[in-house]
Design an enzyme around this catalytic site. Structure first.
Site, PDB file in Angstrom:
ATOM      1  N   ASP A 219      46.552  36.740  39.437  1.00 25.97           N
ATOM      2  CA  ASP A 219      46.747  37.933  38.621  1.00 25.97           C
ATOM      3  C   ASP A 219      48.055  38.632  38.998  1.00 25.97           C
ATOM      4  OD1 ASP A 219      45.643  40.151  36.834  1.00 25.97           O
ATOM      5  OD2 ASP A 219      45.932  41.234  38.730  1.00 25.97           O
ATOM      6  N   GLU A 244      49.845  35.010  36.492  1.00 27.59           N
ATOM      7  CA  GLU A 244      50.136  35.893  35.361  1.00 27.59           C
ATOM      8  C   GLU A 244      51.383  36.715  35.649  1.00 27.59           C
ATOM      9  OE1 GLU A 244      47.913  39.523  32.995  1.00 27.59           O
ATOM     10  OE2 GLU A 244      48.161  39.552  35.164  1.00 27.59           O
ATOM     11  N   ASP A 323      43.023  40.437  27.973  1.00 32.17           N
ATOM     12  CA  ASP A 323      43.929  41.568  27.788  1.00 32.17           C
ATOM     13  C   ASP A 323      44.396  41.681  26.344  1.00 32.17           C
ATOM     14  OD1 ASP A 323      44.119  42.676  30.409  1.00 32.17           O
ATOM     15  OD2 ASP A 323      45.408  41.026  31.015  1.00 32.17           O
TER      16      ASP A 323
END
Length: 439
Positions: A219, A244, A323
């Site tokens: 992340d 990410e 998201d």
């Protein structure tokens, strides 16, 4: 990465990366998962959305779906962050070893879910949040900079020394300077510190040995330099790893090319040990289908205009995630164009990703499964050759490996683009058609 860390600017488009480990190991194979030895032949699956934590035990939900997910041809499934977290979705973790305080279920339920996927030949990827942590206690100045690991010993018990000295808006850090972007919702972690590196690596190894995870999705990887992420991959040897990174995509004036070049540059920053979520393709594809501007899907060199046009074997394509879609809806794909999107990514080079919400939608599931079957049957891989036949406002057609021809767009008078009688129609839906070479 959730709402709290998003940059909600009008021109912002989420840029993400998926990091793929050495091709010497099969993806998802570390804990007895995916038996597929080819890292170019992956179909990835995000196994949760933004609201999954509300289910009571999401791990039980995943366990119950393991057989169907495997049967659809999916090779690797992405699990949500498993540790105790201030935010229920798991993206504000504190006690990393404490898996029983997760809103997704208990550690034993997590093990059972992982085992169920392994028994069905599917690898399990854990969402790893190591850019930042939330403190368990305040120091004598009232700063939340005392961290507890969740064990009886001092593993992952850190203080202000583990926070970068220039971390904003937190001023309590005494570590070295940050190597990436600030994350404002929680203190950043100083990844230059040898103890941080060692203890995070050991925690990740424990997730493999104790829970059975095969790989990682990192992340907010933009929060630290790519060489550190590469180091964690090297230290833990996952068969599949995900990172990410968010960035801005501006359309026109070369913005698309600059955006995908940023993806390539980031891959190089990890010594080419990683691939990247192709957010360039997502941005261009959803704008193209929304506005009947399918010409956007071909670049000036006649190649696909996303990352799959320049480095397809490192590009991980997708339509939505927790998201961009789900209840956050920060940057959703047009809902009435979803199958056009899947017809594109499941027939094109790159590694395609299926979002849980779309797979569970009864109006989409059958079409998605059919497209996965076509991909598998014709051995379309991440680096397959793609020849764009035409890219006009209302029609896009491409030939993949001279085995599959696909089209998206409202125009159906496409006979002049089809090679005689060599191909037969095998899949179709709202503004998409797929033909396969006859055998």
């Amino acid at each position: 990465m959730g709402k709290m860390g998003g940059e909600l600017l009008a021109t912002v488009i989420l840029l993400g990366f998926i990091i793929h480990a050495s091709t010497q190991a099969p993806p998802g194979g570390g804990g007895g998962g995916n038996n597929n030895p080819d890292p170019l032949d992956i179909v990835f699956f995000q196994g949760f959305n933004w609201e999954s934590w509300k289910s009571g035990s999401w791990y039980n939900v995943l366990e119950g779906a393991a057989k169907e997910i495997a049967g659809a041809g999916i090779t690797d499934v992405w699990f949500p962050p498993p540790s105790q977290s201030v935010g229920p979705q798991g993206y504000l973790p504190g006690k990393l070893y404490d898996l029983d305080e997760s809103k997704y279920g208990t550690s034993s339920e997590l093990r059972q879910a992982v085992q169920a996927f392994h028994q069905n030949g599917v690898g399990c990827v854990c969402d790893i949040v190591i850019n930042h942590r939330t403190g368990s206690k305040q120091d004598d100045k009232g700063n939340w900079c005392i961290f507890e690991g969740g064990t009886d010993d001092d593993r992952l018990d850190w203080g202000a020394w583990a926070i970068p000295v220039n971390d904003k808006p937190y001023s309590c850090g005494t570590g070295n300077a940050d190597t990436g972007k600030d994350y404002e919702a929680a203190p950043d972690v100083d990844h230059t510190n040898p103890r941080v590196q060692s203890e995070l690596s050991e925690w990740m190894k424990w997730l493999m040995s104790d829970i059975g995870f095969d790989g990682w999705r990192f992340d907010f990887a933009r929060g630290y330099a790519g060489n550190f992420l590469s180091m964690y991959i090297q230290n833990t040897t996952p068969s599949f790893a995900v990172g990410e990174v968010w960035d801005t995509l501006n359309f026109g004036n070369g913005g698309e090319n600059a955006h995908r070049q940023g993806l390539v540059d980031w891959v190089h920053s990890t010594a080419d040990s990683s691939a990247a979520f192709d957010f360039t393709t997502k941005g261009i594809l959803q704008l193209a289908v929304q506005n009947n501007e399918l010409w956007r899907l071909r670049d000036s060199n006649g190649k696909p205009s996303g990352m799959i046009g320049v480095l397809p074997e490192k590009a991980i394509t997708f339509i939505d995630n927790h998201d961009t879609g789900s209840t956050q809806n920060l940057w959703p794909f047009p809902p009435d164009k979803l199958m056009q999107g899947y017809a594109y990514i499941l027939t094109h080079p790159g590694v395609p990703t299926i979002f849980y919400d779309h797979f569970q939608d009864t109006n989409l599931k059958g079409g998605i499964k059919q497209l996965i079957e076509i991909r598998k049957r014709n051995q379309i891989k991440a680096n397959s050759a793609c020849t764009i036949i035409t890219a006009e406002s209302d029609l896009y057609m491409a030939n993949i490996e001279d085995k599959v021809i696909m089209k998206i767009g409202a125009r159906y008078d496409v006979g002049k683009y089809l090679p005689s009688k060599d191909f037969q129609l095998t899949a179709s839906g709202n503004d998409y058609v797929v033909w396969e070479r006859k055998t």
